[in-house]
Design a protein around this motif. Structure first.
Motif, short mmCIF file in Angstrom:
data_model
loop_
_atom_site.label_atom_id
_atom_site.label_comp_id
_atom_site.label_asym_id
_atom_site.label_seq_id
_atom_site.Cartn_x
_atom_site.Cartn_y
_atom_site.Cartn_z
N GLY A 1 0.83 -1.20 0.00
CA GLY A 1 0.00 0.00 0.00
C GLY A 1 0.86 1.25 0.00
O GLY A 1 1.82 1.36 0.77
N LYS A 2 0.53 2.19 -0.86
CA LYS A 2 1.28 3.44 -0.97
C LYS A 2 0.32 4.61 -0.76
O LYS A 2 -0.54 4.87 -1.59
CB LYS A 2 1.95 3.53 -2.35
N ALA A 3 0.49 5.30 0.37
CA ALA A 3 -0.37 6.45 0.67
C ALA A 3 0.05 7.64 -0.17
O ALA A 3 1.23 7.83 -0.48
CB ALA A 3 -0.30 6.77 2.15
N LEU B 1 -9.63 14.72 6.63
CA LEU B 1 -8.74 14.38 5.52
C LEU B 1 -9.29 13.21 4.72
O LEU B 1 -9.84 12.27 5.29
CB LEU B 1 -7.35 14.03 6.07
N ILE B 2 -9.14 13.28 3.40
CA ILE B 2 -9.41 12.12 2.53
C ILE B 2 -8.08 11.76 1.89
O ILE B 2 -7.50 12.55 1.14
CB ILE B 2 -10.46 12.43 1.47
N GLU B 3 -7.60 10.55 2.18
CA GLU B 3 -6.26 10.13 1.76
C GLU B 3 -6.35 9.02 0.72
O GLU B 3 -6.80 7.91 1.04
CB GLU B 3 -5.47 9.65 2.97
N PRO B 4 -5.95 9.27 -0.54
CA PRO B 4 -5.90 8.17 -1.52
C PRO B 4 -4.81 7.17 -1.12
O PRO B 4 -3.72 7.55 -0.68
CB PRO B 4 -5.53 8.88 -2.83
N LEU B 5 -5.14 5.89 -1.28
CA LEU B 5 -4.21 4.82 -0.92
C LEU B 5 -4.17 3.81 -2.06
O LEU B 5 -5.17 3.16 -2.37
CB LEU B 5 -4.67 4.15 0.38
N SER B 6 -3.02 3.68 -2.71
CA SER B 6 -2.88 2.81 -3.87
C SER B 6 -2.28 1.47 -3.47
O SER B 6 -1.31 1.42 -2.71
CB SER B 6 -1.98 3.46 -4.93
#
Length: 527
Positions: free
Chosen positions: A22-24, A354-359
Motif C-alpha cells: 500500500g502506498k499512501a 482528511l481524505i487520503e488516496p491509498l494505492s
C-alpha cells in the motif's frame, strides 16, 4: 552408500500478488479540510469514479454531500458548493457505474434522490434532483446500482423493505417502485450482486444471510449460523461463494466463507481480532484479492481467494496510524496502470478532516503494461437496458481493456436529461480533473469535429443549462491566489503533455528501427 530424498517439502504458494504493498498519497495529493459526517451509520460515506469524488459532510438543517473533481486536491474551500436537497442527514451515496455524472443518495428523510452533476462540477449549491424516489416509510440506509442493467437502482430502509426502481421513466417524482422485496424481519445491513446481477445477497440485523433472485425477489437460500453474526456480505464474482464479515459468538471480529449453493454451514470461519469496529470487505474479481478494512482501524488486511481449500490465503497488511471512518473505491478503469496499481482506496480520516488516496501496487521492474495483472474488466457500458432486464434477461458485464491506447468506452451514458453528452471521452478520460477546460473546448469546437464525434442535429441545437446556469460560463478566479493556482495547474498540464509527446516520439523511433531491422533480415532468411 544411498542418499534418501526428503519426503517433506515446505508449503510455498506461488502468487504474483504476494508482495503487493500500500502506498499512501503525498499530502499535496490528499483532500484536506473536508467536514466529514459524524454519522454512526456503518456505511462508506464516500463514492468515487474516474472524474469525481463524493463524500457525505456534516451539515446543519438537512443533509448534504460534496462533489469534487478527483484532481481537486489540497485544501478544500470551506464554502465549497454542495449537493444539498435532502431534508435529513444523507446516509449513503453511490455513483452510477455507467454514467460518471449521475449519483444516487439516500437520507433520513425517507427519500432516495438521483442527481445530475454538471460536467464542470458543482459551482453552486445543487438542490433540485434529476429523480426523486418516494416509496419508503422510514429512513433509507443503503442504495446500490444494478451492475449490468442501465438505470436500475435498489434501495433499502428501516422499514425492512428492499425496493427496485426503474429510472427510465418521464416522471421526475417516482412514488411506485418496480418491485418491493419484503423477506427481511429487521434492518438490512448490506447488499451485494453477482457478476451478471441475477442474484442479490443481503445481511440483516436478524443474523440471517439471504440469497435471492434480484429481479423477482424470490428467496433461494437462507443462512442462520449460531457461531457467526454477519454484518457485511459480498458475492465473490463467479467463484460460487459468498463472504461475510461480522462477529463470532465471543464477539471477536470474524469473516466467514459460504458455498453459494449451500448456506447451511460456512466453508470457513476465521477470527481476526477482538476490536469492535465493523469490517468493510472489498473484493477485486480480476485479481481474486480480498481487502478487509476495519472501521476505526488504521490497517488494511489483504488476502487472495482460491476455489480450493484453504480458500483464503493471507498476503500481508497495510499499516497506518490514521484511523478510517469509511472507504471509497476507484473503479478499475480509473487506476494508474503505468505504476502497476491494482486497487485504490479513498480513506476518510475524520480526526483530521482528511481524505487520503491509498494505492495498492504490484512491484514490477518493467514500466510497460502488465497484461497478467490487468485482465479484461467490467467497463462503463451497460449490458442491458432497464426494459430488457425487467423482461427477464440477464447478461454479464461488457468488458473493456485497461491497456493504454485501447479504445475506451465513453463513460457518459445518454440519459434523457444530461448536458454532458458531447464530451470527448478520450481527452476527459486521460485527465478527468480538467473538466472545465474540456467542457469549454467542446462548446467552442467546430461543427466538423462535432460531426466526427457522431452527434446528431438534435444534439447540436440545444443550449446546455443546468441548475439555472449556462454551462458555457466558467467560474472566474476570485482572488490572486486562485489565479496563481490555476496558472500552476495549467503549467503542470503543459509539462505533462510535453513529456507524453516525448515518450511517444521515442516509442515511434524504436518502432521504426525495429521495422528497418526486420526488413534488413528478411532477404537473408529467405536465402
Amino acid at each position: 552408500m544411498t542418499v534418501s530424498k526428503m519426503t517433506w517439502r515446505p508449503q510455498y504458494r506461488s502468487s504474483k500478488f504476494r508482495h503487493v504493498f500500500g502506498k499512501a498519497a503525498t499530502k499535496e495529493s490528499c483532500y484536506d479540510g473536508v467536514p466529514i459526517t459524524r454519522s454512526v451509520q456503518d456505511n462508506n460515506f464516500c463514492s468515487v469514479n474516474p472524474r469525481f469524488l463524493a463524500v457525505i459532510t456534516e451539515c446543519a438543517g438537512g443533509g448534504a454531500f460534496l462533489v469534487l473533481s478527483v484532481h481537486h486536491t489540497g485544501k478544500v474551500d470551506p464554502h465549497q458548493p454542495r449537493v444539498s436537497g435532502h431534508r435529513g442527514n444523507v446516509l449513503d451515496i453511490k455513483w452510477n457505474p455507467f454514467n460518471d455524472y449521475c449519483i444516487a443518495s439516500c437520507s433520513e428523510d425517507t427519500t432516495v434522490k438521483v442527481w445530475d452533476i454538471p460536467p464542470h462540477g458543482v459551482l453552486k449549491n445543487l438542490t433540485v434532483p434529476w429523480k426523486d424516489l418516494q416509496g419508503h416509510s422510514r429512513r433509507v440506509g443503503l442504495v446500490e446500482w444494478h451492475p449490468t442493467a442501465k438505470n436500475i437502482l435498489f434501495s433499502t430502509a428501516y422499514d425492512y423493505k428492499v425496493m427496485i426502481w426503474n429510472l427510465d421513466c418521464p416522471e421526475q417524482v417516482i412514488k411506485n417502485p418496480v418491485r418491493t422485496i419484503s423477506h427481511h424481519t429487521d434492518v438490512v445491513l448490506s447488499m451485494s450482486f453477482s457478476t451478471d446481477g441475477s442474484l442479490l445477497a443481503t445481511t440483516c440485523k436478524d443474523r440471517r444471510v439471504r440469497l435471492m433472485e434480484s429481479r423477482s425477489g424470490n428467496l433461494l437460500r437462507e443462512a442462520n449460523s449460531k457461531t457467526h453474526k454477519a454484518s457485511k456480505v459480498l458475492i465473490l464474482g463467479n467463484m460460487k461463494m459468498l463472504l461475510t464479515s461480522g462477529t463470532s459468538r465471543w464477539n471477536d471480529r470474524q469473516i466467514a466463507l459460504w458455498d453459494q449453493d449451500d448456506l447451511s454451514v460456512p466453508l470457513l470461519e476465521d477470527n481476526l481480532d477482538g476490536s469492535s469496529g465493523v469490517i468493510f470487505p472489498f473484493y477485486d474479481p480480476d485479481t481474486h484479492m480480498l481487502y478487509l478494512a476495519g472501521k476505526g482501524d488504521g490497517n488494511i488486511r489483504y488476502y487472495e481467494i482460491s476455489s480450493e481449500k484453504p480458500y483464503i490465503h493471507f498476503l500481508t497488511e497495510y499499516r497506518s496510524h490514521l484511523p478510517q471512518k469509511g472507504m471509497g473505491v476507484m473503479p478499475k478503469r480509473g487506476l494508474d496502470v503505468s505504476s502497476c496499481e491494482v486497487f485504490r482506496f479513498y480513506k476518510l480520516v475524520t480526526i483530521k478532516g482528511l481524505i487520503e488516496p491509498l494505492s495498492m501496487i504490484v512491484p514490477r521492474r518493467s514500466e510497460s503494461y502488465q497484461e497478467d495483472i490487468y485482465p479484461m474488466t467490467a467497463g462503463n457500458k451497460p449490458a442491458l437496458s432497464s426494459e430488457e432486464w425487467l423482461s427477464g434477461i440477464d447478461k454479464g458485464p461488457v468488458l473493456m481493456s485497461l491497456k493504454p491506447g485501447s479504445q475506451v468506452a465513453e463513460s457518459y451514458s445518454e440519459l434523457s436529461k444530461g448536458p454532458g453528452n458531447s464530451l470527448d471521452s478520450r481527452r476527459s478520460q486521460n485527465r478527468p480533473g480538467m473538466l472545465q477546460l474540456a467542457y469549454i473546448q467542446d462548446q467552442l469546437g467546430t461543427k466538423d469535429r462535432k460531426e466526427g464525434n457522431g452527434l446528431t442535429e438534435g444534439d447540436k441545437s440545444w443550449m446546455p443549462v443546468s441548475n439555472g446556469e449556462d454551462l458555457t460560463l466558467c467560474s472566474p478566479p476570485r482572488t490572486e491566489n486562485e489565479l496563481l493556482l490555476k496558472f500552476h495547474k495549467q503549467q503542470e498540464e503543459i509539462r505533462r503533455l510535453r513529456e507524453l509527446l516525448n515518450q511517444r516520439d521515442v516509442h515511434i523511433t524504436q518502432l521504426e528501427l525495429e521495422i528497418k531491422n526486420i526488413k534488413n533480415t528478411q532477404p537473408k532468411s529467405s536465402l
